[in-house]
Design a protein around this motif. Sequence first.
Motif, PDB file in Angstrom:
ATOM      1  N   ARG A   1       0.867  -1.202   0.122  1.00 19.88           N
ATOM      2  CA  ARG A   1       0.092   0.135   0.021  1.00 19.88           C
ATOM      3  C   ARG A   1       0.871   1.233   0.120  1.00 19.88           C
ATOM      4  NH1 ARG A   1      -4.521   1.394   4.878  1.00 19.88           N
ATOM      5  NH2 ARG A   1      -4.999   3.372   3.904  1.00 19.88           N
ATOM      6  N   GLU A   2       1.871   1.093   0.836  1.00 21.96           N
ATOM      7  CA  GLU A   2       2.785   2.353   0.722  1.00 21.96           C
ATOM      8  C   GLU A   2       3.683   2.337  -0.457  1.00 21.96           C
ATOM      9  OE1 GLU A   2       6.779   3.866   3.167  1.00 21.96           O
ATOM     10  OE2 GLU A   2       5.299   2.502   4.171  1.00 21.96           O
ATOM     11  N   ALA A   3       3.961   1.645  -1.145  1.00 25.85           N
ATOM     12  CA  ALA A   3       4.812   1.723  -2.423  1.00 25.85           C
ATOM     13  C   ALA A   3       3.540   2.021  -3.459  1.00 25.85           C
ATOM     14  CB  ALA A   3       4.934  -0.043  -2.821  1.00 25.85           C
ATOM     15  N   GLN A   4       2.368   1.627  -3.651  1.00 26.50           N
ATOM     16  CA  GLN A   4       1.413   2.017  -4.571  1.00 26.50           C
ATOM     17  C   GLN A   4       1.330   3.636  -4.409  1.00 26.50           C
ATOM     18  OE1 GLN A   4      -2.135   2.914  -4.486  1.00 26.50           O
ATOM     19  NE2 GLN A   4      -2.466   2.567  -6.956  1.00 26.50           N
ATOM     20  N   GLU A   5       1.196   3.914  -3.117  1.00 28.51           N
ATOM     21  CA  GLU A   5       0.965   5.486  -2.590  1.00 28.51           C
ATOM     22  C   GLU A   5       2.253   6.258  -3.193  1.00 28.51           C
ATOM     23  OE1 GLU A   5      -0.863   8.864  -1.373  1.00 28.51           O
ATOM     24  OE2 GLU A   5      -1.695   6.865  -1.463  1.00 28.51           O
ATOM     25  N   ALA A   6       3.165   5.635  -3.064  1.00 30.68           N
ATOM     26  CA  ALA A   6       4.333   6.603  -3.451  1.00 30.68           C
ATOM     27  C   ALA A   6       4.585   6.683  -5.040  1.00 30.68           C
ATOM     28  CB  ALA A   6       5.977   5.931  -3.034  1.00 30.68           C
ATOM     29  N   GLY A   7       4.081   5.330  -5.700  1.00 33.12           N
ATOM     30  CA  GLY A   7       3.976   5.579  -7.317  1.00 33.12           C
ATOM     31  C   GLY A   7       3.027   6.399  -7.746  1.00 33.12           C
ATOM     32  N   CYS A   8       2.002   6.739  -7.130  1.00 27.06           N
ATOM     33  CA  CYS A   8       0.803   7.586  -7.402  1.00 27.06           C
ATOM     34  C   CYS A   8       1.351   9.062  -7.123  1.00 27.06           C
ATOM     35  CB  CYS A   8      -0.384   7.159  -6.911  1.00 27.06           C
ATOM     36  SG  CYS A   8      -1.162   5.694  -7.183  1.00 27.06           S
ATOM     37  N   ARG A   9       2.054   9.211  -6.076  1.00 29.36           N
ATOM     38  CA  ARG A   9       2.412  10.650  -5.772  1.00 29.36           C
ATOM     39  C   ARG A   9       3.660  10.932  -6.747  1.00 29.36           C
ATOM     40  NH1 ARG A   9       3.018   8.874  -0.203  1.00 29.36           N
ATOM     41  NH2 ARG A   9       5.046   8.659  -0.780  1.00 29.36           N
ATOM     42  N   ALA A  10       4.342  10.019  -7.267  1.00 26.78           N
ATOM     43  CA  ALA A  10       5.258  10.426  -8.214  1.00 26.78           C
ATOM     44  C   ALA A  10       4.870  10.975  -9.400  1.00 26.78           C
ATOM     45  CB  ALA A  10       6.376   9.134  -8.512  1.00 26.78           C
ATOM     46  N   VAL A  11       3.570  10.583  -9.926  1.00 28.52           N
ATOM     47  CA  VAL A  11       3.002  11.201 -11.305  1.00 28.52           C
ATOM     48  C   VAL A  11       3.161  12.695 -11.366  1.00 28.52           C
ATOM     49  CG1 VAL A  11       1.033  11.168 -12.823  1.00 28.52           C
ATOM     50  CG2 VAL A  11       1.837   8.894 -11.232  1.00 28.52           C
TER      51      VAL A  11
ATOM     52  N   ALA B   1       9.928   4.750  -8.091  1.00 28.99           N
ATOM     53  CA  ALA B   1       9.401   5.412  -6.514  1.00 28.99           C
ATOM     54  C   ALA B   1       8.782   4.137  -5.843  1.00 28.99           C
ATOM     55  CB  ALA B   1       8.139   6.288  -7.133  1.00 28.99           C
ATOM     56  N   ALA B   2       7.889   3.382  -6.768  1.00 23.76           N
ATOM     57  CA  ALA B   2       7.348   2.224  -6.191  1.00 23.76           C
ATOM     58  C   ALA B   2       8.257   1.241  -5.649  1.00 23.76           C
ATOM     59  CB  ALA B   2       6.064   1.467  -6.930  1.00 23.76           C
ATOM     60  N   ARG B   3       8.983   0.809  -6.603  1.00 25.30           N
ATOM     61  CA  ARG B   3      10.096  -0.371  -6.196  1.00 25.30           C
ATOM     62  C   ARG B   3      10.974   0.190  -5.071  1.00 25.30           C
ATOM     63  NH1 ARG B   3      10.294  -4.506  -9.461  1.00 25.30           N
ATOM     64  NH2 ARG B   3       9.158  -3.271 -11.196  1.00 25.30           N
ATOM     65  N   ALA B   4      11.274   1.235  -4.987  1.00 22.91           N
ATOM     66  CA  ALA B   4      12.081   1.618  -3.842  1.00 22.91           C
ATOM     67  C   ALA B   4      11.559   1.405  -2.413  1.00 22.91           C
ATOM     68  CB  ALA B   4      12.396   3.523  -4.026  1.00 22.91           C
TER      69      ALA B   4
ATOM     70  N   GLU C   1      13.059  -8.276  -4.477  1.00 25.64           N
ATOM     71  CA  GLU C   1      13.064  -9.804  -5.435  1.00 25.64           C
ATOM     72  C   GLU C   1      11.705 -10.362  -5.400  1.00 25.64           C
ATOM     73  OE1 GLU C   1      16.222 -12.650  -4.138  1.00 25.64           O
ATOM     74  OE2 GLU C   1      17.802 -11.041  -4.447  1.00 25.64           O
ATOM     75  N   ARG C   2      10.896  -9.886  -4.601  1.00 29.56           N
ATOM     76  CA  ARG C   2       9.453 -10.467  -4.541  1.00 29.56           C
ATOM     77  C   ARG C   2       8.612  -9.589  -5.473  1.00 29.56           C
ATOM     78  NH1 ARG C   2      11.803 -14.428  -3.700  1.00 29.56           N
ATOM     79  NH2 ARG C   2      10.896 -14.721  -5.800  1.00 29.56           N
ATOM     80  N   PHE C   3       9.035  -8.321  -5.861  1.00 28.37           N
ATOM     81  CA  PHE C   3       8.165  -7.569  -6.727  1.00 28.37           C
ATOM     82  C   PHE C   3       8.782  -7.969  -8.340  1.00 28.37           C
ATOM     83  CE2 PHE C   3       7.294  -2.686  -8.061  1.00 28.37           C
ATOM     84  CZ  PHE C   3       6.318  -3.161  -8.880  1.00 28.37           C
TER      85      PHE C   3
END
Length: 375
Positions: free
Chosen positions: A266-276, A288-291, A300-302
Motif C-alpha cells: 500500500r505504501e509503495a502504491q501510494e509512492a508510485g501515485c505521488r510520483a506522477v 518510486a514504487a519499487r524503492a 526480489e518478490r516484486f
Amino acid sequence: MSSPNQPVPFTADDYRARMARAAESAAEAGLAGVLVAPGPDLVHLTGYRPVNTERLTLLVLRAGEDPVLVVPTLEAPDAEQAVGSPALTLRDWTDGKDPYAVAAPLLDADGRFGISDNAWAMHLLGLQQFLPGTSYVSLTEALPMLRAVKDAAELERLAAAGAAADATYEEILKVRFSGRKENDVAADLAALLKQFGHSQVDFTVVGSGPNGANPHHEAGDRTIERGDMVVLDFGGLKHGYGSDTSRTVHVGEPTAEEQRVHDIVREAQEAGCRAVQPGIACQEIDRAARAVITEFGYGERFIHRTGHGIGVTTHEPPYMIEGEEQLLVPGMCFSVEPGIYLPGRFGVRIEDIVTVTEDGGRRLNTTARALAIVE
C-alpha cells in the motif's frame, strides 16, 4: 450534456484529427506512413471495428494525403457506417482480385511504414511481395504514443469504466468467499462488471492463498479457506474504454506478517501515485514504487513492471518500467500496481488507474486500499 450512461459521442472530426496526428507523427519519426489493420488502432482512429480475417482491410495514413481505407467490397457497407468514415476515402476490392494491387499504389514503393502490431503476417508478406522495396516496423516500436494521450471525451469514458470497476469491488466485498471456489468469485466479478455497464469483461483474477503468489493466476477450482489472502484483479471495457483495478482482501483476520506485507504494498502504491507528474520519465513511477518494496527487503518478490497504459485496450503503451524514458504528458492514463509475491504462501497487489494532469496525477479508482476483511 453527458452522463456515465451516455458519454459524449465521438464525431467524424474527432477521428479526422486523430488520423492527421498519426500521419504527422509518422512523418516526424521518419516514416512514409502508417498502415492500420483491424484491431484497437483502427477503432481508435476511425471508429470502425471489423473482424480481422484473410480478407485485407487496411487503413493507409500518409502526411499530406487523404486517409484511405482499403476494404473488401462485401464489408464496404459496414465501413461506410463507421462514425469516422466521412473523414476518409474507401477503396474496395472484390473476391478474386488481388487486394495488394489496390493497396500498393497508396504506398511509397521504397518507403518504411509503421504497421499495426496485430496485422496478419499474410497481409504484411503480401504487401512485401508486391512492393519488395518497402520495409515495416511495429507501431508500438515506431509510434508508442499513438494512443497514449487521451482527449476529454476519452478521459470521461475511462473515468466511467473506473467507477464501474469500483462499484464492482464494493459489491464483491459483500459476497461470501470462504468455502467457495475461485471460479465462483470470478463469476461474481464478471457479472458485476456487466451489471455496472461493461460490455466486455477481459479478466477476473482471483488468486487465493498460494495462488496469489502468481500475478496472472487464472481463477481455478481451489476452494477459498479462512486464513487466505486473496488477490482480486479485474477489468474490461465500458463505452469502449478500459478498466483495470486490483485489491487484496483477507478471509478472516490476517496474521501480523500478512498485514505488514499488505501495508508495504500500500505504501509503495501510494509512492508510485505521488510520483506522477508531467515531464518525468515513465521509469520514475516504477522507481518510486519499487524503492519502497526494496527498502523493506522484498525487492526480489516484486516481479513485474509497476504499470501499463490503458485506453481502447486494457494493456497498451507506455509502460512504467525501468528503462522507459518516455516523458509523462497530461492526458496519459496508466496503472500503478506494485505487488509482493511469496511463492507457496500468498501475494498482495494494489492497483489504480491514474491519469496525468497539468500539475500531477488523478486516480480513476477511489475505493479503499486498506486490507479488507471478508467472510
